[in-house]
Design a protein around this motif. Sequence first.
Motif, PDB file in Angstrom:
ATOM      1  N   THR A 184       0.822  -1.214   0.000  1.00  0.00           N
ATOM      2  CA  THR A 184       0.000   0.000   0.000  1.00  0.00           C
ATOM      3  C   THR A 184       0.855   1.262   0.000  1.00  0.00           C
ATOM      4  O   THR A 184       0.586   2.218  -0.736  1.00  0.00           O
ATOM      5  N   ILE A 185       1.911   1.280   0.830  1.00  0.00           N
ATOM      6  CA  ILE A 185       2.730   2.498   0.947  1.00  0.00           C
ATOM      7  C   ILE A 185       3.875   2.525  -0.061  1.00  0.00           C
ATOM      8  O   ILE A 185       4.635   3.493  -0.118  1.00  0.00           O
ATOM      9  N   LYS A 186       4.016   1.423  -0.806  1.00  0.00           N
ATOM     10  CA  LYS A 186       4.973   1.339  -1.912  1.00  0.00           C
ATOM     11  C   LYS A 186       6.439   1.337  -1.464  1.00  0.00           C
ATOM     12  O   LYS A 186       7.327   1.768  -2.196  1.00  0.00           O
ATOM     13  N   GLN A 187       6.697   0.833  -0.274  1.00  0.00           N
ATOM     14  CA  GLN A 187       8.080   0.619   0.169  1.00  0.00           C
ATOM     15  C   GLN A 187       8.067  -0.305   1.377  1.00  0.00           C
ATOM     16  O   GLN A 187       7.063  -0.432   2.076  1.00  0.00           O
ATOM     17  N   SER A 188       9.197  -0.947   1.611  1.00  0.00           N
ATOM     18  CA  SER A 188       9.410  -1.704   2.842  1.00  0.00           C
ATOM     19  C   SER A 188      10.234  -0.852   3.788  1.00  0.00           C
ATOM     20  O   SER A 188      11.139  -0.121   3.349  1.00  0.00           O
ATOM     21  N   GLY A 189       9.932  -0.909   5.074  1.00  0.00           N
ATOM     22  CA  GLY A 189      10.675  -0.033   5.965  1.00  0.00           C
ATOM     23  C   GLY A 189      10.471  -0.320   7.439  1.00  0.00           C
ATOM     24  O   GLY A 189       9.782  -1.265   7.833  1.00  0.00           O
ATOM     25  N   THR A 190      11.093   0.527   8.244  1.00  0.00           N
ATOM     26  CA  THR A 190      11.167   0.341   9.693  1.00  0.00           C
ATOM     27  C   THR A 190      10.702   1.586  10.425  1.00  0.00           C
ATOM     28  O   THR A 190      10.681   2.685   9.866  1.00  0.00           O
ATOM     29  N   TRP A 191      10.334   1.404  11.672  1.00  0.00           N
ATOM     30  CA  TRP A 191      10.146   2.523  12.588  1.00  0.00           C
ATOM     31  C   TRP A 191      11.539   2.911  13.092  1.00  0.00           C
ATOM     32  O   TRP A 191      12.209   2.121  13.768  1.00  0.00           O
ATOM     33  N   GLY A 192      12.013   4.108  12.745  1.00  0.00           N
ATOM     34  CA  GLY A 192      13.380   4.467  13.092  1.00  0.00           C
ATOM     35  C   GLY A 192      14.363   3.657  12.274  1.00  0.00           C
ATOM     36  O   GLY A 192      14.019   3.081  11.230  1.00  0.00           O
ATOM     37  N   THR A 230       4.447  10.215   7.859  1.00  0.00           N
ATOM     38  CA  THR A 230       3.093  10.033   7.340  1.00  0.00           C
ATOM     39  C   THR A 230       2.607   8.589   7.521  1.00  0.00           C
ATOM     40  O   THR A 230       1.397   8.342   7.577  1.00  0.00           O
ATOM     41  N   VAL A 231       3.552   7.650   7.625  1.00  0.00           N
ATOM     42  CA  VAL A 231       3.202   6.245   7.853  1.00  0.00           C
ATOM     43  C   VAL A 231       3.187   5.922   9.345  1.00  0.00           C
ATOM     44  O   VAL A 231       2.272   5.271   9.848  1.00  0.00           O
ATOM     45  N   THR A 232       4.204   6.384  10.074  1.00  0.00           N
ATOM     46  CA  THR A 232       4.335   5.998  11.477  1.00  0.00           C
ATOM     47  C   THR A 232       3.417   6.782  12.414  1.00  0.00           C
ATOM     48  O   THR A 232       2.951   6.241  13.419  1.00  0.00           O
ATOM     49  N   ASP A 233       3.150   8.049  12.107  1.00  0.00           N
ATOM     50  CA  ASP A 233       2.373   8.883  13.030  1.00  0.00           C
ATOM     51  C   ASP A 233       0.978   8.336  13.321  1.00  0.00           C
ATOM     52  O   ASP A 233       0.526   8.381  14.483  1.00  0.00           O
ATOM     53  N   GLY A 265       0.753   6.144  16.298  1.00  0.00           N
ATOM     54  CA  GLY A 265       1.039   6.698  17.612  1.00  0.00           C
ATOM     55  C   GLY A 265       2.196   5.983  18.283  1.00  0.00           C
ATOM     56  O   GLY A 265       3.016   5.315  17.625  1.00  0.00           O
ATOM     57  N   GLU A 266       2.272   6.103  19.591  1.00  0.00           N
ATOM     58  CA  GLU A 266       3.363   5.473  20.341  1.00  0.00           C
ATOM     59  C   GLU A 266       3.289   3.955  20.282  1.00  0.00           C
ATOM     60  O   GLU A 266       4.294   3.267  20.435  1.00  0.00           O
ATOM     61  N   ARG A 267       2.083   3.437  20.063  1.00  0.00           N
ATOM     62  CA  ARG A 267       1.931   1.979  20.002  1.00  0.00           C
ATOM     63  C   ARG A 267       2.816   1.386  18.915  1.00  0.00           C
ATOM     64  O   ARG A 267       3.428   0.319  19.099  1.00  0.00           O
TER      65      ARG A 267
END
Length: 357
Positions: free
Chosen positions: A204-212, A290-293, A296-298
């Motif tokens: 959906t977001i068109k990339q693979s990634g991490t929080w931080g 835009t993806v992580t916010d 939230g903190e969860r």
Amino acid sequence: MSSETIFLLGGTGYLGSQLLILLAQRLPQFHIAMFVRPTVSSATKAQIKSLHPNLSFVEGTLDDADVIKGQAEKTKYVINCASSDHVGCAEAILSGLETQSKRTSSPPLYIHVSGTGITSDNSRGELLPESQIPQYSDTTLKLEQLPPANPHLECDKLVIGAGKKKGENPVRTIVVIPGWLYGVGEGIKKSTMAVRAFVEMFKTIKQSGTWGPGHNTYDNVHVKDCANGLLTVFEAAAADVEGKKGTEGLYFITTNEPRVTFHEITKVIGDVMHSKGLLEEGGSRPLPPTVTDPWGERGWVVFASNHRGDADRLKALGWVPTETKALPLLESLPREVEVAIEESGVVPGLVSMGIKA
């Protein structure tokens, strides 16, 4: 062990259906009352029966407290692989078992499946020396010492608390705590929900990634070893006719062979999805706000934390993680991602149109 019935919730899932296979192999004399959604097809039911023929179905959802309570009232053993966080379901199970306990000479048993998210340190994906990461053993862990915002704790405290009650109508309760589950399973679901969810999310977001930066690491365990560990705990508790086992409460099902970073996991997912034409580029990079916010903190607690838990109690029962030793997570993951893509119904070439098989 004499012929008994096990009320199994989550038996169509990744871990639950792997456990079902082991139950058929090692404890075929146990009848399985398997909880399934009313929407489960006759074809899926036939597939389930092929895994374990000594089985009947109980239909309902996790919100159907009366159905769950009613089955627990007449079943000495309950294993819940369905949800680590559905408080209403856990309450219904415990209520039913407490009612049953009034008319039995030995207390009934409830085994609840949680996860090592309870040990999250919220390192926000930063690289920490091992000496700064909280370490836990199931021989000494107290749930009250963990950060209260961590996943699964509400249910875990409820279940363990019920097992510690003194007086009439006792119920034995055990919480098993698997690490990051991986591997291609043999049951109904062959890939873990986490990988399936990431495949859908990254598409959906068109990339693979991490929080931080994704330097956080997880204790991990192959799904076959996890099912074996869960059944090992059940066998030990069920064989204890005096009902003494279970008062210790917690069992990690974990290994550190080897620990893998979240970045490494998401890089493999990204590379496989790219090879299948589902992403324009492979690899993994930190996800934008835009993806992580919206999480939230969860999201930071769940996806950007280190998890540490030593399975000392399980090892004392003779458990050895043979599959995990033979096929480490990063060697297994590419094929698991392919299976997750198949199970999610994603078809390369149709993704841009939003069409699923």
